[in-house]
Write an enzyme that holds these catalytic residues in place. Structure first.
Site, PDB file in Angstrom:
ATOM      1  N   LYS A  25       0.222   4.336  -0.350  1.00  0.00           N
ATOM      2  CA  LYS A  25      -0.349   5.562   0.224  1.00  0.00           C
ATOM      3  C   LYS A  25      -0.104   6.729  -0.752  1.00  0.00           C
ATOM      4  O   LYS A  25      -0.183   6.531  -1.953  1.00  0.00           O
ATOM      5  CB  LYS A  25       0.188   5.796   1.629  1.00  0.00           C
ATOM      6  CG  LYS A  25       0.005   4.559   2.519  1.00  0.00           C
ATOM      7  CD  LYS A  25       0.345   4.793   3.962  1.00  0.00           C
ATOM      8  CE  LYS A  25       0.135   3.505   4.763  1.00  0.00           C
ATOM      9  NZ  LYS A  25       0.315   3.712   6.214  1.00  0.00           N
ATOM     10  N   ASN A  31       0.870  -1.179   0.000  1.00  0.00           N
ATOM     11  CA  ASN A  31       0.000   0.000   0.000  1.00  0.00           C
ATOM     12  C   ASN A  31       0.903   1.223   0.000  1.00  0.00           C
ATOM     13  O   ASN A  31       1.483   1.574   1.025  1.00  0.00           O
ATOM     14  CB  ASN A  31      -0.906  -0.030   1.245  1.00  0.00           C
ATOM     15  CG  ASN A  31      -1.758   1.226   1.365  1.00  0.00           C
ATOM     16  OD1 ASN A  31      -2.054   1.883   0.374  1.00  0.00           O
ATOM     17  ND2 ASN A  31      -2.145   1.558   2.584  1.00  0.00           N
ATOM     18  N   SER A  37       3.063  -2.133  10.161  1.00  0.00           N
ATOM     19  CA  SER A  37       4.520  -2.161  10.329  1.00  0.00           C
ATOM     20  C   SER A  37       5.122  -3.547  10.142  1.00  0.00           C
ATOM     21  O   SER A  37       6.126  -3.894  10.777  1.00  0.00           O
ATOM     22  CB  SER A  37       4.932  -1.569  11.688  1.00  0.00           C
ATOM     23  OG  SER A  37       4.520  -0.221  11.797  1.00  0.00           O
ATOM     24  N   GLY A  76       2.223   2.848  10.739  1.00  0.00           N
ATOM     25  CA  GLY A  76       3.079   4.008  10.561  1.00  0.00           C
ATOM     26  C   GLY A  76       3.765   4.472  11.837  1.00  0.00           C
ATOM     27  O   GLY A  76       4.359   5.534  11.874  1.00  0.00           O
ATOM     28  N   GLU A  91      -6.523   5.177   7.833  1.00  0.00           N
ATOM     29  CA  GLU A  91      -6.280   6.568   7.446  1.00  0.00           C
ATOM     30  C   GLU A  91      -7.480   7.138   6.718  1.00  0.00           C
ATOM     31  O   GLU A  91      -7.793   8.325   6.857  1.00  0.00           O
ATOM     32  CB  GLU A  91      -5.013   6.641   6.595  1.00  0.00           C
ATOM     33  CG  GLU A  91      -3.755   6.349   7.403  1.00  0.00           C
ATOM     34  CD  GLU A  91      -2.559   5.932   6.568  1.00  0.00           C
ATOM     35  OE1 GLU A  91      -1.506   5.669   7.171  1.00  0.00           O
ATOM     36  OE2 GLU A  91      -2.683   5.850   5.333  1.00  0.00           O
ATOM     37  N   HIS A 140      -9.187   1.579   4.961  1.00  0.00           N
ATOM     38  CA  HIS A 140      -7.932   1.750   5.707  1.00  0.00           C
ATOM     39  C   HIS A 140      -8.160   2.754   6.841  1.00  0.00           C
ATOM     40  O   HIS A 140      -8.955   3.689   6.711  1.00  0.00           O
ATOM     41  CB  HIS A 140      -6.836   2.245   4.772  1.00  0.00           C
ATOM     42  CG  HIS A 140      -5.462   2.177   5.364  1.00  0.00           C
ATOM     43  ND1 HIS A 140      -4.985   3.138   6.231  1.00  0.00           N
ATOM     44  CD2 HIS A 140      -4.471   1.262   5.231  1.00  0.00           C
ATOM     45  CE1 HIS A 140      -3.758   2.824   6.595  1.00  0.00           C
ATOM     46  NE2 HIS A 140      -3.413   1.693   6.010  1.00  0.00           N
ATOM     47  N   GLU A 143      -5.354  -4.623  10.674  1.00  0.00           N
ATOM     48  CA  GLU A 143      -4.349  -3.588  10.866  1.00  0.00           C
ATOM     49  C   GLU A 143      -4.628  -2.852  12.171  1.00  0.00           C
ATOM     50  O   GLU A 143      -5.440  -1.925  12.198  1.00  0.00           O
ATOM     51  CB  GLU A 143      -4.377  -2.589   9.701  1.00  0.00           C
ATOM     52  CG  GLU A 143      -3.899  -3.142   8.385  1.00  0.00           C
ATOM     53  CD  GLU A 143      -3.328  -2.046   7.512  1.00  0.00           C
ATOM     54  OE1 GLU A 143      -2.251  -2.254   6.968  1.00  0.00           O
ATOM     55  OE2 GLU A 143      -3.948  -0.984   7.396  1.00  0.00           O
TER      56      GLU A 143
END
Length: 256
Positions: free
Chosen positions: A15, A13, A216, A176, A100, A98, A170
């Site tokens: 991003k 991914n 991660s 991140g 985010e 996701h 996740e």
């Protein structure tokens, strides 16, 4: 991993990273490194990179995915992209929900479900993200939340369609941040996801669904993570922007 009943998928991914020219260069670097993979290799890239990525990946085992899709086929949704648009470009996978997107752009469990249904209807394979915050984990809600998010995302998805669905666990506290769930925590979280699918569709169906770990995963910890029975690969963030690191993760999944 249990490759006897379900496929392993390593998906990058990217991003909001890489221009089209940079995307082409990175994929060209990756292709020989992952050519012998014994798992599905996917790169989910920014919308503007998709044509360049599709072209660069031609003739290789790398599949190209998008990072989002809208739940309508067309209409007055400025800035959004429909499933049929992605499909026509040659996209095969799409990341949905996701953390985010949930945090910054108002995604909810309901819109995640609608996007999942739209992706499947449009012939795309959704990678649906679920995960808890640190506060939710500390309060003991991890199992409850993961089961709820999984069942919400799969509402009205037919059992026959689950072969094209990937769920990515996740934990929000590990995205991140450089903090990774332990292999046991990842396996437990993925197990909660699989249990939710079993509750909704039956244990036999649940054993066929690919459940990734994200948060991660990197070249150093991938081997330990994918060794767990419920970890069927990974949704990889920063490490997918480095060809050598991504190749190590693909190799770890291929060896299991």
């Amino acid at each position: 991993m249990n490759k006897a009943t379900r496929k392993a998928v390593i998906a990058g991914n990217w991003k909001m990273n890489k221009t089209p020219a940079e995307a082409k260069a990175l994929i060209e670097e990756m292709k020989p490194l992952v050519a012998g993979a014994d798992c599905e290799v996917v790169l989910c890239v920014p919308f503007v990179d998709i044509p360049a990525a599709i072209e660069a990946a031609k003739g290789s085992n790398i599949k190209i995915g998008a990072e989002n899709v809208h739940f309508k086929a067309s209409g007055a949704y400025t800035g959004e992209i429909a499933a049929n648009m992605l499909k026509e470009l040659g996209v095969e996978y799409v990341v949905i929900g996701h953390s985010e997107r949930r945090q910054y752009f108002g995604e909810t469990d309901q819109t995640v479900n609608l996007r999942t249904l739209a992706a499947l209807e449009g012939g795309l394979k959704p990678i649906v993200c679920v995960g808890e915050t640190l506060e939710q984990r500390e309060l003991g809600y991890t199992e409850t939340l993961l089961k709820f998010q999984t069942k919400m995302a799969l509402t009205n998805v037919k059992a026959s369609e689950l072969k094209d669905v990937v769920i990515a666990y996740e934990p929000v506290w590990a995205i991140g941040t450089g903090v990774t769930a332990t292999a046991d925590q990842a396996d437990e979280g993925n197990g909660f996801v699989r249990a939710a699918i079993a509750e909704a569709y039956g244990a036999e169906v649940a054993e066929t669904v690919t459940v990734q770990y994200g948060g991660s995963m990197n070249a150093k910890n991938a081997e330990e993570l994918v060794a767990k029975v419920n970890v069927d690969g990974g949704l990889i963030g920063g490490a997918s922007l480095k060809a050598a690191d991504f190749a190590v993760i693909v190799s770890a999944a291929s060896d299991k």
